[in-house]
Enzyme design. Structure first.
Site, mmCIF file in Angstrom:
data_model
loop_
_atom_site.group_PDB
_atom_site.id
_atom_site.type_symbol
_atom_site.label_atom_id
_atom_site.label_comp_id
_atom_site.label_asym_id
_atom_site.label_seq_id
_atom_site.Cartn_x
_atom_site.Cartn_y
_atom_site.Cartn_z
ATOM 1 N N LYS A 249 -25.210 4.680 -16.262
ATOM 2 C CA LYS A 249 -24.794 3.288 -16.425
ATOM 3 C C LYS A 249 -25.408 2.684 -17.684
ATOM 4 O O LYS A 249 -26.361 3.218 -18.264
ATOM 5 C CB LYS A 249 -25.198 2.471 -15.197
ATOM 6 N N CYS A 511 -33.006 -2.235 -7.934
ATOM 7 C CA CYS A 511 -31.964 -3.247 -8.101
ATOM 8 C C CYS A 511 -32.556 -4.653 -8.015
ATOM 9 O O CYS A 511 -32.004 -5.597 -8.577
ATOM 10 C CB CYS A 511 -30.873 -3.071 -7.043
#
Length: 588
Positions: A249, A511
């Protein structure tokens, strides 16, 4: 050259100042791949051969580079994930029963891996057959119509349906079942949303100033830049295979305020406002990231681009990463590992080779971000640059909202504002464009009195929590409810005079971004005093944001969750000037 029409979609402000015109851009066709160069200093020229090639409109890993690749790369080779969207593969998949899907490795990998390219994450471990859907929401700007549509989606899933504001200024909705996906995708398109390319080896939601266009102190309005980036990277939500097979990512942000609400130091590419010879533009930072094995702050690329020229350098950086990034050990596949391997100047050379005319200006010394700026609190009522209007920042406890909450937020945005909501990376929401004459009535609304306060308790202001193991199969511990419970109990024990940012993350993927928090909690399993295996947390300390940004370090490992409250109390007293409540009361 092929052309790509990009439209700026931001809702208009009361004075119409942010109505952006449609812009015609020239985008290099996906099949363009840079040829091998003689190589950066100290790097073998063979290493600089692109690892991917274009076949039938998609980029695939070359046969010669397929030894030792990780399982995710094998899944991409077995079947191109974007075909589920670009060639309507999702239509057929949605018609299959889960029993049928499970019989084939190919279709099983579809629902567990490839659907992430469409923003769909199967919650196999805790919600078998249900998906989280992550949206693209450039700059965190959303409309009341979009919010109502998302509420209508999650409402049908009952207790399994809810939504979260994410740490990338975005919505995630939960409870989605596969047969509904084609219709949901059509509905998203009708309200101007997409979930495309929001997961796995893609560019994530572009982050910007949540006060863009309304901030009296802003440097530049980041909305047009982030709209441009998002539309370019997804080819106007049609799918852009030039950037869908990255090694891992990739995060991008555009900085628009001195407050650095966008956290540039943790992005793979950050555009930092700077002037050069009287022209406005951006210096570039590259390589910031979190992972289970390593966290790194972004570093200067020694490059400046004019404000009107942000796409070519984004494209060049993405192509360098796509072409040369590692495809083996997944823990060493983020862009900073490539920068380490080539050296920052070697990496810069690879970017320059992929630029139009193979040119890239050196960084400017004329930074526009004020380094001594004190970061502002956006909660409560604040005047906008538009005379007679204010924005109201409201606290969304750990980012969790239900369908009724979303409908009510949409109603408030329509009744008191311009039908717009702004999401923040701290999982909160701003209602912009409120006429000053309506502010008091807005503050008296039950939702702002009962659930989403404009003036939350001081320790709640900086509280962030990832999904946790309620829904996420990777999370080791429960986070959202625990974060609220611990904070509420700590507030009863000590009094603090300034916000202390506390972040919770359920696993090392971070996260919840614990490394940027004043105090961070990363989930783990440990043993309590009796030797019983229990949920615990590694405690981080010292993360800073703003102009003196710094990633926090481990303070204490494997603390049982039941022992966190006294530890946090001690930290607040020793490190953040908190006062025990009993002492405060005895002094009154």
């Amino acid at each position: 050259m092929s052309s790509l029409s990009v439209k700026f979609l931001a809702p208009s402000l009361p004075n119409g100042s942010n109505r952006f015109k449609s812009v015609r851009l020239q985008a290099t066709p996906p099949q363009t791949v840079a040829a091998p160069a003689s190589g950066a200093a100290g790097v073998d020229a063979e290493r600089l051969e692109p690892r991917v090639e274009e076949k039938d409109g998609y980029f695939v890993l070359k046969e010669k580079f397929r030894q030792g690749i990780n399982p995710q790369e094998k899944v991409k080779i077995e079947k191109e994930p974007m075909k589920l969207f670009m060639e309507n593969g999702i239509e057929e998949l949605a018609k299959m029963s889960l029993e049928e899907i499970e019989k084939s490795k190919l279709s099983k990998d579809d629902i567990d891996v490839r659907l992430k390219w469409l923003g769909l994450f199967h919650r196999r471990k805790h919600q078998y057959g249900r998906f989280m859907m992550r949206l693209k929401l450039p700059n965190g700007v959303t409309t009341s119509a979009q919010t109502r549509y998302l509420a209508s989606v999650i409402r049908k899933y009952g207790k399994d349906g809810c939504a979260d504001v994410t740490t990338r200024q975005n919505w995630q909705i939960r409870g989605v079942v596969l047969p509904d996906v084609p219709e949901i995708l059509k509905g998203l398109d009708e309200v101007g949303l997409t979930s495309l390319q929001s997961g796995m080896d893609n560019v994530r939601n572009p982050v910007g100033n949540p006060l863009a266009g309304i901030d009296p102190h802003e440097i530049v309005d980041t909305r047009p830049y982030n709209n441009l980036l998002s539309q370019y990277i997804t080819a106007n939500s049609r799918g852009n295979p030039a950037f869908t097979n990255l090694p891992r990512k990739w995060n991008v942000c555009v900085i628009g305020s001195h407050d650095l609400y966008e956290h540039p130091h943790i992005n793979d590419l950050a555009y930092m406002p700077a002037t050069k010879n009287g022209r406005f533009g951006f210096n570039l930072l590259v390589g910031g990231f979190f992972s289970t094995k390593r966290c790194a702050e972004a570093i200067p690329l020694d490059a400046w681009v004019p404000g009107d020229d942000i796409l070519p350098v984004c494209k060049a950086i993405l192509e360098a990463f796509r072409d040369l990034g590692a495809r083996g050990n997944r823990q060493k596949a983020r862009m900073m590992w490539l920068i380490d391997e080539l050296g920052i100047e070697g990496f810069r050379e690879e970017v320059v080779r992929r630029m139009p005319q193979q040119q890239l200006e050196r960084a400017s010394s004329e930074d526009l971000v004020q380094s001594q700026w004190e970061r502002r609190d956006y909660f409560g009522v604040h005047p906008q640059k538009q005379e007679g209007y204010s924005f109201v920042g409201i606290h969304i406890p750990v980012g969790r909202v239900q369908a009724d909450d979303m409908d009510e937020l949409a109603r408030l945005a329509d009744t008191y504002g311009s039908g717009e909501l702004r999401l923040t990376v701290e999982q909160n929401i701003i209602i912009p464009n409120v006429e000053n004459s309506k502010v008091e009535a807005l503050l008296q609304e039950p939702l702002l009195k009962d659930r989403f306060s404009p003036e939350p308790p001081i320790l709640m202001k900086g509280l962030v929590a990832c999904t946790g193991n309620q829904f996420c199969g990777q999370a080791i511990i429960e986070t959202k409810a625990r974060a609220l419970k611990v904070t509420e109990q700590v507030q009863r024990l000590v009094s603090v005079t300034k916000p202390v940012r506390m972040h919770w993350t359920g696993c090392p993927n971070s996260c919840g971004q614990v490394q940027v928090a004043d105090i961070g909690f990363m989930g783990c399993m440990t043993r309590d005093k009796a030797g019983k295996v229990v949920e615990g947390a590694d405690v981080y300390l010292g993360g800073r944001i703003g102009s003196d940004s710094h990633l926090g370090d481990i303070y204490k490992k494997a603390v049982p969750c039941d022992e966190l409250i006294p530890l946090v109390v001690d930290l607040l007293i020793e490190k953040f000037g908190a006062v025990p409540r009993e002492r405060e009361e005895s002094e009154d």
